[in-house]
Design an enzyme around this catalytic site. Structure first.
Site: not given
Ligand code: NDP
Length: 263
Positions: A144, A157, A161
């Site tokens: 991030s 976080y 990260k």
């Molecule tokens: P979402 O919340 O939209 O999706 C997260 C995904 O990860 C889902 O598929 C969720 O499914 C899965 N997940 C969460 N926790 C676990 C776990 N413990 N084990 C397995 N699967 C898990 O996230 P984003 O698409 O927004 O973010 C994806 C990545 O990008 C993250 O690492 C985030 O920190 C990073 N990011 C996001 C930004 C943003 O603005 N959106 C900006 C910068 C970085 P389920 O809940 O069913 O497990």
């Protein structure tokens, strides 16, 4: 640009929604077979079936929590039995936090350390041997902008990260001799369902202008004055997976609409 990814196999954690799902779509469109990981089986299996039908690739799923040590073994075993190992690992699963350092207990630090760092460590240990056998591979980490430029409300976080970026650099140096390229992508604001849900909750009592709320966030933080779509970020991941990015090793690539206030 022909990316020459057809027939390869990839593990994507957090592949059921948001950026991870967009990466899954992007790689499937290039002919990559997938092993998608998330905790919630229903959404995961639905998306897997949809992608398989849309792109004619093989998509299998592992419904597990990557913060749990046993999950890396489950994922590695499935990768071995289904594809004979994989060529690509995308460590994407993660989530934001909200705390102060003075008040957060150790257990909260442990949770995020396991989710953002140890999941990547364990999956590297599990999947790198298969990559070596297959002649090389690619490992990408979704960190991030907060790894370099912290947001005040989420110190855990930001710290975990930042640690993931440093892990990525160290792993890159360790496995580059095995023809495995390791890099990180640092997105800024990316419009995912979670942002919309939070915006709706925050504006529920004040007229419900959730789009106005999101625009205000973009105006405050991103010079480009909008969120990225998940697809805009996924495009960078897909490119970095291909041999077209063959000289990219141990780097962190920002895609943040100008949000990073340094060079
Ligand atoms: P979402 O919340 O939209 O999706 C997260 C995904 O990860 C889902 O598929 C969720 O499914 C899965 N997940 C969460 N926790 C676990 C776990 N413990 N084990 C397995 N699967 C898990 O996230 P984003 O698409 O927004 O973010 C994806 C990545 O990008 C993250 O690492 C985030 O920190 C990073 N990011 C996001 C930004 C943003 O603005 N959106 C900006 C910068 C970085 P389920 O809940 O069913 O497990």
């Amino acid at each position: 640009m022909e990316l020459r990814l057809r027939g390869k196999a990839a593990v994507i954690t957090g592949g059921s929604v948001g950026i991870g799902l967009a990466i899954a779509e992007g790689l499937a469109a290039e002919g990559v077979n997938l092993l998608l990981v998330a905790r919630g089986a229903e959404r995961l299996d639905q998306e897997a079936a949809r992608i398989e039908a849309a792109h004619g690739v093989r998509v299998v799923t592992a419904a597990c929590d990557v913060g749990e040590p046993a999950s890396a073994e489950t994922i590695t075993r499935l990768a071995e039995t289904t594809f004979g190992g994989v060529d690509i690992l995308i460590n994407n699963a993660g989530t934001g936090s909200n705390e102060t350092i003075m008040e957060a207990p150790d257990s909260k630090w442990d949770f995020y350390w396991n989710l953002h760092v140890m999941a990547a460590v364990r999956l590297a240990r599990g999947l790198v041997p298969g990559m070596k056998r297959r002649g090389g591979g690619v490992i990408l980490h979704n960190a991030s902008i907060c790894a370099s430029q912290p947001l005040g409300y989420e110190p855990i976080y930001n710290v975990t990260k930042a640690a993931l970026v440093m892990f990525s650099k160290n792993l890159a140096n360790e496995v580059v001799g095995d023809n495995i390229r390791v890099n990180t992508v640092n997105p800024g604001l990316v419009l995912t369902p979670d942002w919309i849900k939070t915006a709706k909750e925050l504006t529920a009592g004040t007229g419900g202008d959730w789009e106005g709320h999101l625009q205000a966030v973009a105006d405050e933080f991103a010079p480009i004055k909008r969120f990225a779509s998940a697809e805009e970020i996924a495009n960078i991941f897909v490119f970095l997976c291909s041999e077209r990015a063959s000289y990219c090793v141990g780097s962190a690539f920002f895609a943040d609409g100008g949000m990073l206030r340094t060079i």
